[in-house]
Design a protein around this motif. Sequence first.
Motif, PDB file in Angstrom:
ATOM      1  N   GLY A  84      -2.706   1.250 -10.409  1.00 56.91           N
ATOM      2  CA  GLY A  84      -1.701   1.135  -9.350  1.00 56.91           C
ATOM      3  C   GLY A  84      -0.270   1.312  -9.804  1.00 56.91           C
ATOM      4  O   GLY A  84       0.661   0.908  -9.100  1.00 56.91           O
ATOM      5  N   SER A  85      -0.066   1.915 -10.982  1.00 56.70           N
ATOM      6  CA  SER A  85       1.292   2.066 -11.512  1.00 56.70           C
ATOM      7  C   SER A  85       2.023   3.277 -10.955  1.00 56.70           C
ATOM      8  O   SER A  85       3.214   3.451 -11.201  1.00 56.70           O
ATOM      9  CB  SER A  85       1.240   2.167 -13.039  1.00 56.70           C
ATOM     10  OG  SER A  85       0.438   3.268 -13.436  1.00 56.70           O
ATOM     11  N   GLU A  88       2.426   5.615  -5.331  1.00 60.91           N
ATOM     12  CA  GLU A  88       1.603   5.301  -4.151  1.00 60.91           C
ATOM     13  C   GLU A  88       0.754   4.052  -4.349  1.00 60.91           C
ATOM     14  O   GLU A  88       0.031   3.644  -3.450  1.00 60.91           O
ATOM     15  CB  GLU A  88       0.680   6.483  -3.823  1.00 60.91           C
ATOM     16  CG  GLU A  88       1.376   7.695  -3.237  1.00 60.91           C
ATOM     17  CD  GLU A  88       2.081   8.492  -4.326  1.00 60.91           C
ATOM     18  OE1 GLU A  88       1.706   8.337  -5.516  1.00 60.91           O
ATOM     19  OE2 GLU A  88       3.014   9.252  -3.995  1.00 60.91           O
ATOM     20  N   HIS A  89       0.794   3.448  -5.547  1.00 60.91           N
ATOM     21  CA  HIS A  89      -0.009   2.255  -5.873  1.00 60.91           C
ATOM     22  C   HIS A  89      -1.499   2.543  -5.656  1.00 60.91           C
ATOM     23  O   HIS A  89      -2.186   1.864  -4.897  1.00 60.91           O
ATOM     24  CB  HIS A  89       0.421   1.050  -5.037  1.00 60.91           C
ATOM     25  CG  HIS A  89       1.865   0.700  -5.169  1.00 60.91           C
ATOM     26  ND1 HIS A  89       2.414   0.223  -6.346  1.00 60.91           N
ATOM     27  CD2 HIS A  89       2.900   0.777  -4.284  1.00 60.91           C
ATOM     28  CE1 HIS A  89       3.711   0.017  -6.174  1.00 60.91           C
ATOM     29  NE2 HIS A  89       4.036   0.344  -4.935  1.00 60.91           N
ATOM     30  N   THR A  90      -1.989   3.562  -6.365  1.00 58.29           N
ATOM     31  CA  THR A  90      -3.394   3.950  -6.253  1.00 58.29           C
ATOM     32  C   THR A  90      -4.250   3.032  -7.120  1.00 58.29           C
ATOM     33  O   THR A  90      -3.973   2.847  -8.313  1.00 58.29           O
ATOM     34  CB  THR A  90      -3.591   5.411  -6.711  1.00 58.29           C
ATOM     35  OG1 THR A  90      -2.722   6.249  -5.946  1.00 58.29           O
ATOM     36  CG2 THR A  90      -5.031   5.847  -6.531  1.00 58.29           C
ATOM     37  N   TYR A  91      -5.300   2.466  -6.511  1.00 60.90           N
ATOM     38  CA  TYR A  91      -6.193   1.574  -7.238  1.00 60.90           C
ATOM     39  C   TYR A  91      -7.598   2.150  -7.397  1.00 60.90           C
ATOM     40  O   TYR A  91      -8.365   1.664  -8.209  1.00 60.90           O
ATOM     41  CB  TYR A  91      -6.260   0.221  -6.549  1.00 60.90           C
ATOM     42  CG  TYR A  91      -5.005  -0.593  -6.770  1.00 60.90           C
ATOM     43  CD1 TYR A  91      -4.857  -1.388  -7.898  1.00 60.90           C
ATOM     44  CD2 TYR A  91      -3.936  -0.527  -5.874  1.00 60.90           C
ATOM     45  CE1 TYR A  91      -3.702  -2.105  -8.128  1.00 60.90           C
ATOM     46  CE2 TYR A  91      -2.767  -1.235  -6.095  1.00 60.90           C
ATOM     47  CZ  TYR A  91      -2.664  -2.029  -7.221  1.00 60.90           C
ATOM     48  OH  TYR A  91      -1.509  -2.721  -7.447  1.00 60.90           O
ATOM     49  N   THR A 113      -5.244   3.338  -1.800  1.00 56.46           N
ATOM     50  CA  THR A 113      -3.968   2.765  -2.220  1.00 56.46           C
ATOM     51  C   THR A 113      -3.794   1.379  -1.597  1.00 56.46           C
ATOM     52  O   THR A 113      -4.451   1.029  -0.614  1.00 56.46           O
ATOM     53  CB  THR A 113      -2.792   3.662  -1.788  1.00 56.46           C
ATOM     54  OG1 THR A 113      -2.793   3.764  -0.360  1.00 56.46           O
ATOM     55  CG2 THR A 113      -2.921   5.043  -2.393  1.00 56.46           C
ATOM     56  N   CYS A 114      -2.913   0.599  -2.193  1.00 58.04           N
ATOM     57  CA  CYS A 114      -2.681  -0.758  -1.688  1.00 58.04           C
ATOM     58  C   CYS A 114      -1.261  -1.175  -2.019  1.00 58.04           C
ATOM     59  O   CYS A 114      -0.817  -1.061  -3.166  1.00 58.04           O
ATOM     60  CB  CYS A 114      -3.675  -1.731  -2.325  1.00 58.04           C
ATOM     61  SG  CYS A 114      -3.471  -3.438  -1.786  1.00 58.04           S
ATOM     62  N   ASP A 115      -0.547  -1.648  -1.025  1.00 55.89           N
ATOM     63  CA  ASP A 115       0.824  -2.103  -1.227  1.00 55.89           C
ATOM     64  C   ASP A 115       0.900  -3.570  -1.625  1.00 55.89           C
ATOM     65  O   ASP A 115       1.975  -4.103  -1.848  1.00 55.89           O
ATOM     66  CB  ASP A 115       1.642  -1.890   0.054  1.00 55.89           C
ATOM     67  CG  ASP A 115       1.862  -0.410   0.327  1.00 55.89           C
ATOM     68  OD1 ASP A 115       1.904   0.357  -0.652  1.00 55.89           O
ATOM     69  OD2 ASP A 115       1.977  -0.021   1.503  1.00 55.89           O
ATOM     70  N   GLY A 116      -0.244  -4.236  -1.685  1.00 58.05           N
ATOM     71  CA  GLY A 116      -0.248  -5.638  -2.082  1.00 58.05           C
ATOM     72  C   GLY A 116      -0.843  -6.526  -1.003  1.00 58.05           C
ATOM     73  O   GLY A 116      -1.085  -6.087   0.124  1.00 58.05           O
TER      74      GLY A 116
END
Length: 391
Positions: A84-85, A88-91, A113-116
Amino acid sequence: MIYILQKAVSRPKEESGSIEESKPDDSIYASELLPKESSGPVALSFRRAKQLISLYTMAQNPNMTHLELGEVVALPPLWIRCDGSDPEHTYWLGAEPLKAGNKITGINLYMVTCDGPTADKTCFANLEELKMEHKINHHSSVVTTKGFAQYELIRAAAIEDTTVESESSICVDITWNTVDKILETPPLISAATLNIGLESGDPRSPVYQLYRELQFLLGLAEGLKTGVTEWPELLESEPAFELVQEFLTDLKKQLDGYCVSGNKDGTEKIRCDTEAVDSSMKSIFSERGDLDFAEQLWCKMKSVCSYQELVMCFTLILKSLERGEIQPWIHHGSSSLLSKLIQQSYHGKIEAVALTGITPIQMLLEIGLDKMKKDYVSYFIVITQKYGRWT
């Protein structure tokens, strides 16, 4: 069947003492793709994940004739864990081959992706939309739902007012069947598991005082071996010498016929269930009611902060015994030097002890060991009485 790809924890080479040369970031190594024992899930960088997805797709592309792949075989879907770095914060990156008979016609690529974490329910699709999407993607007519929730009671974090990080954590994992809506509160019929991870020496532990005593004893024992003793910082409101002085004064008053009350605060009032649990824990690990003179003395002197203070304390005690100002009682069978001197004081004379060198440290270590041995026996007896026989 699907492939889950994540980074393995690298192990240092034991056989070779040479320093391994740094690897170029663009290279892909088979050792990174193999699972290793005792390695938790570690995410890859987004750049490396894209490289692996590219290799995965090329290996199944029948048009890549220059690679001389031979017969192309459809591999199971691949999912790669990302850190997620990226912006787009891809996990997760995923790839799934599309087949027409035995031929591969294409590959579906996925990006998660996830923004948190968020508690805003408007950010999610409703449950019925998710079920419908699942039915379409998996060609299923039946969808079952299961719920999961985790509540952190104590999280692993830095201890307040210190720079020390604690690994202690207490959390509740709750699972249930038949979910009605997104982010619903777990129903009362849910199954709950309490996970407790308590780090040794955590100040929030109910046995923290025992831990401090044991560490102090280990420090004294190590000091006898090395000749260097590390004294703890003053954590009590009063220095050990003043505590010993007050203790001896109370004993003198008792010998003169005065009554000194041992319980100043009265009975503790339990206000709620949480306090009831705390009180139950304290009742197991509380001080024994049959402490003899040497054990009570340890309770005062375990906060001693220097060798000089230790000598002052024992000098005060030995003078009180020599003058007959106190007549303390001790447990039968105690073999410490101080206990022998107390037994001699019953006959009006004690041998001279030079409070120099390691003798004061040895005396303090002996009374501390005697007390903690009896403490541990008492704790096991109390726990056995409360919770049944040990197996």
